[in-house]
Enzyme design. Structure first.
Site, PDB file in Angstrom:
ATOM      1  N   TRP A 193      50.594  46.009 -24.004  1.00 23.59           N
ATOM      2  CA  TRP A 193      51.189  44.703 -24.330  1.00 23.59           C
ATOM      3  C   TRP A 193      50.450  44.177 -25.564  1.00 23.59           C
ATOM      4  O   TRP A 193      49.215  44.114 -25.568  1.00 23.59           O
ATOM      5  CB  TRP A 193      51.014  43.766 -23.138  1.00 23.59           C
ATOM      6  CG  TRP A 193      51.495  42.360 -23.374  1.00 23.59           C
ATOM      7  CD1 TRP A 193      52.708  41.981 -23.868  1.00 23.59           C
ATOM      8  CD2 TRP A 193      50.753  41.153 -23.120  1.00 23.59           C
ATOM      9  NE1 TRP A 193      52.776  40.607 -23.921  1.00 23.59           N
ATOM     10  CE2 TRP A 193      51.593  40.075 -23.471  1.00 23.59           C
ATOM     11  CE3 TRP A 193      49.485  40.875 -22.610  1.00 23.59           C
ATOM     12  CZ2 TRP A 193      51.196  38.752 -23.342  1.00 23.59           C
ATOM     13  CZ3 TRP A 193      49.094  39.553 -22.484  1.00 23.59           C
ATOM     14  CH2 TRP A 193      49.941  38.507 -22.850  1.00 23.59           C
ATOM     15  N   ASP A 274      45.329  43.967 -15.265  1.00 27.58           N
ATOM     16  CA  ASP A 274      46.295  42.957 -15.671  1.00 27.58           C
ATOM     17  C   ASP A 274      47.496  43.116 -14.741  1.00 27.58           C
ATOM     18  O   ASP A 274      48.209  44.121 -14.806  1.00 27.58           O
ATOM     19  CB  ASP A 274      46.688  43.182 -17.138  1.00 27.58           C
ATOM     20  CG  ASP A 274      47.704  42.160 -17.633  1.00 27.58           C
ATOM     21  OD1 ASP A 274      48.144  41.310 -16.839  1.00 27.58           O
ATOM     22  OD2 ASP A 274      48.051  42.215 -18.830  1.00 27.58           O
ATOM     23  N   LYS A 310      56.713  36.228 -14.010  1.00 33.64           N
ATOM     24  CA  LYS A 310      57.878  37.090 -13.731  1.00 33.64           C
ATOM     25  C   LYS A 310      58.294  37.024 -12.265  1.00 33.64           C
ATOM     26  O   LYS A 310      59.462  36.810 -11.958  1.00 33.64           O
ATOM     27  CB  LYS A 310      57.578  38.549 -14.077  1.00 33.64           C
ATOM     28  CG  LYS A 310      56.717  38.770 -15.296  1.00 33.64           C
ATOM     29  CD  LYS A 310      57.463  38.494 -16.575  1.00 33.64           C
ATOM     30  CE  LYS A 310      56.472  38.284 -17.697  1.00 33.64           C
ATOM     31  NZ  LYS A 310      56.767  38.964 -18.912  1.00 33.64           N
TER      32      LYS A 310
HETATM   33  N1  PGU Z   1      50.262  40.888 -19.212  1.00 29.88           N
HETATM   34  C1  PGU Z   1      51.336  41.658 -19.438  1.00 29.88           C
HETATM   35  C2  PGU Z   1      51.216  43.118 -19.245  1.00 29.88           C
HETATM   36  C3  PGU Z   1      52.544  41.065 -19.823  1.00 29.88           C
HETATM   37  O1  PGU Z   1      53.588  41.840 -20.015  1.00 29.88           O
HETATM   38  C4  PGU Z   1      52.615  39.670 -19.992  1.00 29.88           C
HETATM   39  C5  PGU Z   1      53.874  39.012 -20.464  1.00 29.88           C
HETATM   40  C6  PGU Z   1      51.459  38.934 -19.721  1.00 29.88           C
HETATM   41  C7  PGU Z   1      50.308  39.568 -19.334  1.00 29.88           C
HETATM   42  C8  PGU Z   1      51.372  37.444 -19.850  1.00 29.88           C
HETATM   43  O2  PGU Z   1      52.329  36.698 -19.306  1.00 29.88           O
HETATM   44  P1  PGU Z   1      52.101  35.172 -18.962  1.00 29.88           P
HETATM   45  O3  PGU Z   1      53.412  34.533 -19.203  1.00 29.88           O
HETATM   46  O4  PGU Z   1      51.018  34.667 -19.833  1.00 29.88           O
HETATM   47  O5  PGU Z   1      51.726  35.161 -17.545  1.00 29.88           O
HETATM   48  N2  PGU Z   1      54.647  39.725 -21.345  1.00 29.88           N
HETATM   49  C9  PGU Z   1      56.020  39.434 -21.607  1.00 29.88           C
HETATM   50  C10 PGU Z   1      56.275  37.974 -21.973  1.00 29.88           C
HETATM   51  C11 PGU Z   1      56.229  37.588 -23.394  1.00 29.88           C
HETATM   52  C12 PGU Z   1      54.845  37.588 -23.959  1.00 29.88           C
HETATM   53  O6  PGU Z   1      54.555  38.511 -24.738  1.00 29.88           O
HETATM   54  O7  PGU Z   1      54.027  36.704 -23.605  1.00 29.88           O
HETATM   55  C13 PGU Z   1      56.559  40.450 -22.588  1.00 29.88           C
HETATM   56  O8  PGU Z   1      57.716  40.328 -22.971  1.00 29.88           O
HETATM   57  O9  PGU Z   1      55.851  41.412 -22.884  1.00 29.88           O
END
Ligand code: PGU
Length: 465
Positions: A193, A274, A310
């Site tokens: 990510w 994570d 999510k």
């Molecule tokens: N860790 C991972 C692996 C994730 O995919 C995401 C969110 C987070 C943490 C953090 O999400 P929080 O909303 O802070 O709890 N990833 C999504 C959302 C968009 C972003 O990049 O924040 C994504 O589309 O990858």
């Protein structure tokens, strides 16, 4: 003089300052507007013009922020901004990992609405939470992660602090590493990510990558992963995605998790999980937490960042937690005290609304069961579009390319293997918005749009190099 010049410069940002002429305000010159006006104003300050500071003042008046370059759009959240600006009817936002209904609308879970009604009925107040967050939430979140009967909880070896969703919780963990593990390195998967790199960069924690994705097999490079974790300096932190690896959708098997735990243990590394998709990958909260529980059951010390963006659809509520599972209750208490100390000057204390929702849903057996059913429904819809996308692509593409990776991947995303130019073609020609690493969010796709997406993917894959 210096104070006059600086004062002049700072006043130029005041929207209420008179733009046309120099005024005096409490005996200090007040000059606003553009450079020309400022220079006019300076003529009234001949002594100022000859001062060495003036060139700074002129530059300052252009803008004190002149030296700040434009930041690039965020590779994930920036995609949503570009999507909004597109006026096409056929546009599709597969960038951000956010659940949509079959009608491609945002979804507020029924259990969330019920929990919010409960809050109103109770007349909950809006007092500050303690620095560590809502006690009922912290209890619920640790139990959800580790299982209520987990010995680590019973032995009070878990330090849980409510965080600003997954991101903020990771950031607190990173701050703890920076403060108490000077020079320690963090290993992150390649790819991962995108925000992981930003988080550790901003926390000034050095990181490097371990091999994870093998483009040849479109699967896990397990040997590479093990080798890289083995060759990292002893006592490194290893960031692991608890389930539904983002962006690849490829998770280790249970046997592979055991081997990963072996090598992390051998090298005295500390795993930093994570967990952003608990319950969303398989539809089962317990199954999706199996990786974390395996490490904790071995008695290892583990960091875990959790997110409810999510699985409860609480994206904008910013609710999550950082958990540090330690080998003794005393060190857990000390760690918790330091996490609070790190949080206090950053944001003081966390927001209450999402914490109450989680606590109410998890703490109420009726709501908890309803949540599990809704989560299964969401995970099920994503599995259905995954299958339908595969069916559409394979029925249309006669090239013999193996598309089975789509079905092997799990979670919200499919890592298509499309390169940047191909991804650009998806957006520019087909109005399909996605991240440039070739990731598409299946949570933003409907059964009805699978054919269209299949055409876009086949065209981009075969006709763009
Ligand atoms: N860790 C991972 C692996 C994730 O995919 C995401 C969110 C987070 C943490 C953090 O999400 P929080 O909303 O802070 O709890 N990833 C999504 C959302 C968009 C972003 O990049 O924040 C994504 O589309 O990858």
């Amino acid at each position: 003089m210096a104070s006059s010049v600086l004062s002049a410069a700072s006043h130029s940002f005041s929207p209420s300052s008179s733009l046309c002429s120099r005024q005096t305000h409490k005996g200090k010159p007040k000059i606003g507007g553009n450079t020309l006006r400022f220079n006019k104003g300076l003529n009234s300050f001949p002594h100022a013009r000859s001062s060495g500071r003036i060139s700074m003042a002129v530059a300052v008046n252009v803008s004190r922020f002149e030296g700040i370059p434009m930041a690039p759009p965020d590779p994930i959240l920036g995609v949503s901004e570009a999507f909004k600006a597109d006026t096409s009817d056929v546009k599709l936002n597969l960038g951000v990992g956010a659940y949509r209904t079959e009608e491609l609308q945002p979804y507020v879970l029924n259990v969330v609405k019920k929990a919010e009604n409960l809050m109103l009925e109770r007349g909950d107040n809006k007092e500050y939470l303690p620095i560590e967050g809502l006690a009922a939430f912290n209890k619920a979140t640790a139990e959800l992660l580790l299982g209520a009967g987990n010995p680590a909880i019973k032995q009070q070896r878990v330090a849980t602090v409510q965080g600003l969703s997954g991101t903020g919780s990771l950031r607190l963990g990173a701050a703890l590493i920076e403060r108490y593990f000077a020079g320690a390195k963090v290993l992150i998967s390649a790819p991962t990510w995108g925000n992981h790199k930003n988080i550790f960069n901003d926390a000034r924690v050095p990181w490097s990558e371990y091999r994870y994705y093998d483009p040849k097999t479109v699967g896990l490079d397990f040997e590479g992963m093990i080798e890289d974790i083995k060759s990292a300096p002893e006592g490194s932190f290893v960031v692991l995605h608890g389930c539904a690896h983002n962006p690849t959708g490829i998770d280790p098997t249970p046997e592979q998790w055991e081997k990963i735990a072996d090598v992390i243990q051998e090298k005295n590394h500390i795993p930093f999980f994570d967990v952003a998709y608990q319950g969303f990958a398989s539809g089962s909260l317990d199954e999706d937490a199996a990786s974390v529980r395996l490490f904790v059951a071995r008695g290892m010390e583990v960091l875990v960042a959790q997110s409810y963006s999510k699985n409860l659809g609480l994206y904008a509520e910013r609710i999550g937690a950082i958990n540090v599972i330690s080998s003794s209750p005393e060190s857990a208490a000390r760690v918790k005290s330091q996490l609070k100390r790190l949080a206090r000057p950053m944001y003081s204390n966390p927001p209450v609304h999402g914490a109450r929702i989680v606590a109410d849903v998890v703490g109420n057996p009726v709501l908890f069961n309803e949540w599990k059913a809704e989560m299964e429904m969401m995970a099920g819809r994503i599995k259905n579009v995954r299958q339908q996308l595969y069916n559409s692509i394979t029925s249309k593409d006669n090239s013999g390319k193996d598309w089975s990776f789509i079905l092997k991947q799990i979670g919200m995303f499919s890592f298509t293997g499309l390169n940047k130019d191909q991804s650009d073609n998806m957006t520019n020609k087909w109005h399909v918005y996605m991240t440039k690493d070739g990731r598409i969010s299946l949570a933003g796709l409907s059964l009805a749009k699978c054919e269209y997406l299949a055409d876009a993917i086949i065209d981009s894959y075969h006709n763009v190099s």
